[in-house]
Design an enzyme around this catalytic site. Structure first.
Site, short mmCIF file in Angstrom:
data_model
loop_
_atom_site.label_atom_id
_atom_site.label_comp_id
_atom_site.label_asym_id
_atom_site.label_seq_id
_atom_site.Cartn_x
_atom_site.Cartn_y
_atom_site.Cartn_z
N ASP A 96 -13.70 -33.05 22.62
CA ASP A 96 -14.16 -31.88 21.88
C ASP A 96 -15.72 -32.03 21.85
O ASP A 96 -16.50 -31.23 21.72
CB ASP A 96 -13.79 -31.61 20.56
N LEU A 144 -3.57 -30.68 30.41
CA LEU A 144 -4.13 -30.91 31.63
C LEU A 144 -5.49 -31.21 31.56
O LEU A 144 -6.15 -32.05 32.36
CB LEU A 144 -3.72 -29.92 32.57
#
Lengths: 418, 418
Positions: free
Chosen positions: B144, B297
């Site tokens: 993030d 993914l």
């Protein structure tokens, strides 16, 4: 006979290697200058023929063709458009042959799936009916692998490699994140009627307990209780469970799970099956859940193509040109498997009659584990198709695809108004 | 002083390169035998410490460590678990230090994000309060990129490279498939509060009209009319529109779009934002639509890591060991940018006080285009982070990850019942 024009077009969902087929067509065509004059592409498949929207490939250098061969998408543009029956819409066929005649098209190569092969058949019949000299050849392409008449379709092997890699990698993430509460991961893959792509993810396993643990195929009617029992047993044994679901899984009545009117909570649910299944498991078993939908990514992954698939994609393009030159009509270059290990294959022409609009589903002897797994035979068939790596050139950290610049062919006819 | 045990653990969402950090820690620790005796890992982060569930890394050979450095997931297992406040749960801290003492842990390295840094701070304070000799060092990790105090967090660059590649590739597919009706594609990426990953997809552009055409960030309140106008203008110009949406986009009231009670059709909608947006565009503008959700993914793509990111991941692991040996406590190795082009960086210690539980959002001067695009400054910051390729070994067509086999450390304490 003077050299005539070869016209190539792409149709249906594109793949990571359809442009390799295009490069194969153009490269091969250039080696036959006595028979082939210009090599043109139609923009957006048969729609580009109707619209006389043609592109000249003459400006592409050899390096341009090498770049084209390595890039995903469809460089000429594709379409999902079926020709009408000739009797229903004779003007449509009239127009197609006006365009062919205006540009002296003697060879038409259509690169697509089973619907596209029907277009080839119709054009072939219409040409004969008109006494218009035309060789119509289909060129196989589909990530879905649902074409009959060929051992495998170009495009499938690369998508299979991408999805198996993704399942292996996401499975390692899932394993790391799994705690006491249990966790599941669903990967929703393409395949509305056929489970070929879902099946390919089973290649991800290096050990029997590796992901994926549950496979949901369109060929097997969904049994929620059996599914949940299998997921629960897996989570109780390992702490987690990875599920591959084809988008087209259906219930016992043949209705797509995601088109059922109400889901378990009574809400109308229009999402994909990945989310639907994740919620079902969460609601019934309480596990944490994640779901992925690779969508276009699975068929556009030029950074992870199968070298085998790409070689076959180029080879069918080359073979299609040779078939057209040899006067073969209404055929498709098919891939014939000569052996599994070592993998050997050849290409031979297959007549399109039994191929057009037919659909090849996973054979029963590929499906095992109460419908949730594959047989060893399936894995033997699958394994060679994903072999080999070809990496694109990278620039500033990303694949440096360079879409070709085509010169539009001057229009000779009035605009199409059909 | 006799050599003491170094204990390493992984926490929070894993990344494609967190195991490279682990390999960096183990490799560096082995070069200091006078100070470090055993190098242990806790299974599933701090939960493994509480449970005395420890793994010995001594059996890993140098090739094993090289393999570990290249594999996604988290080899030791991770957790999402916050320690209680010491006053609320003194028994929890008592247990942690019983485990530390039982295994003579003198160095504790916790590899995670801003919540994990709070754990490090709490342990550091608790050790001082007990006079237990312990160096507590945080090791940064998060896809993030929301950690403050460092120019970038390891894990982000590889996810950014994967997502930008995916947008470029899917965008080529979208372009090929776009016809007269117009077509959109939405890629939903991670980022509940911060748009760093969404922003990275803008790197996919090679020309101004390339995908992505619209960027939706959690930092910018969603304005449906402005969004739809931008999508429509794009489709009318190009025939298609590619949209990147962070999962955490919120409306003007700060409510997540996907948690609004009713969507435009009046149904309760519990899906992801990709689907939500695709339906919104379809309902209002009539375009065909596809949506992708890479989910795990995007943070597990060991086949497409950024060489820059991986080098930084290893470097922070090595630096953390050196900090611990030098008696630094409650710090984290931070990446300091020295230049954009050529990209230069160094590592220096950052105190955890301002880092723990803080959140770094996209700065205002990175956001342009009425909130739907990035500034040139943002792209200058982003570009070097995805540079360089390191491919895993492949076997039979797939990345040949070989998860290490650890020997469990014998337990010396009674089971934890907290």
């Amino acid at each position: 006979m003077a050299p005539r024009t070869l016209l190539y077009a792409q149709s249906g969902g594109v793949t990571a290697v359809i442009n390799a087929t295009a490069a194969g067509v153009i490269t091969e065509a250039r080696t036959h200058p006595a028979q082939i004059g210009r090599v043109l592409g139609a923009r957006q498949g048969i729609l580009g023929v109707l619209g006389e929207d043609l592109l000249d490939t003459a400006g592409l250098s050899v390096p341009d063709l090498a770049a084209l061969a390595g890039q995903p998408g469809g460089a000429f543009g594709s379409c999902r458009f079926d020709l009408d029956a000739p009797d229903d819409n004779p003007a449509q066929f009239e127009r197609l042959f006006e365009v062919f005649a205006a540009h002296d098209v003697g060879y038409f190569l259509y690169n697509g799936g089973n619907g596209s092969m029907d277009t080839v058949l119709k054009l072939s019949a219409a040409a004969r009916a008109r006494n218009y000299p035309l060789s119509c050849v289909g060129v196989p392409k589909t990530v879905d692998n649902d074409l009959v008449g060929t051992d495998v379709s170009p495009g499938y092997g690369s998508a299979a490699k991408y999805l198996a890699t993704s399942m292996r990698e996401a499975g390692m993430d899932l394993r790391a994140m799994s705690g006491r509460r249990g966790r599941i991961f669903v990967m929703e893959v393409m395949g509305r009627n056929c489970g070929w792509l879902a099946a390919a993810t089973v290649l991800a396993r290096q050990a029997p307990d590796d992901p994926p643990h549950v496979l949901l195929l369109p060929e097997v009617p969904f049994d929620a209780d059996a599914f949940l029992a299998r997921v629960q047993a897996c989570v109780e044994r390992l702490g987690y469970c990875a599920i591959t679901a084809a988008e087209g899984v259906r219930n016992q009545d043949g209705v797509l799970l995601v088109e059922q009117d109400e889901d378990v909570r009574g809400y109308v649910q229009l999402g994909g099956i990945g989310q639907w299944l994740a919620r079902l498991v969460h609601d019934r078993l309480g596990y944490k859940h994640h779901w992925a939908v690779p969508d276009y990514l699975q068929r556009a992954a030029g950074h992870l193509v199968s070298a085998t698939d790409r070689a076959q994609a180029e080879a069918v393009g080359q073979a299609a040109v040779r078939y057209a030159l040899n006067g073969r009509d209404a055929v498709m270059p098919a891939i014939v498997r000569e052996g599994d290990a070592p993998y050997r294959w050849r290409i031979e022409p297959a007549p399109l009659g039994p191929i057009a609009n037919a659909e090849r589903r996973l054979p029963t002897d590929f499906i095992a584990g109460a419908g949730f797994d594959l047989t060893g035979e399936a894995l033997r068939w699958l394994r060679p198709l994903i072999a080999g790596e070809i990496y694109p050139a990278f620039f500033e950290g990303l694949p440096d695809y360079r879409p070709p610049t085509f010169v539009a062919v001057g229009k000779k006819l009035a605009p199409y108004t059909g």
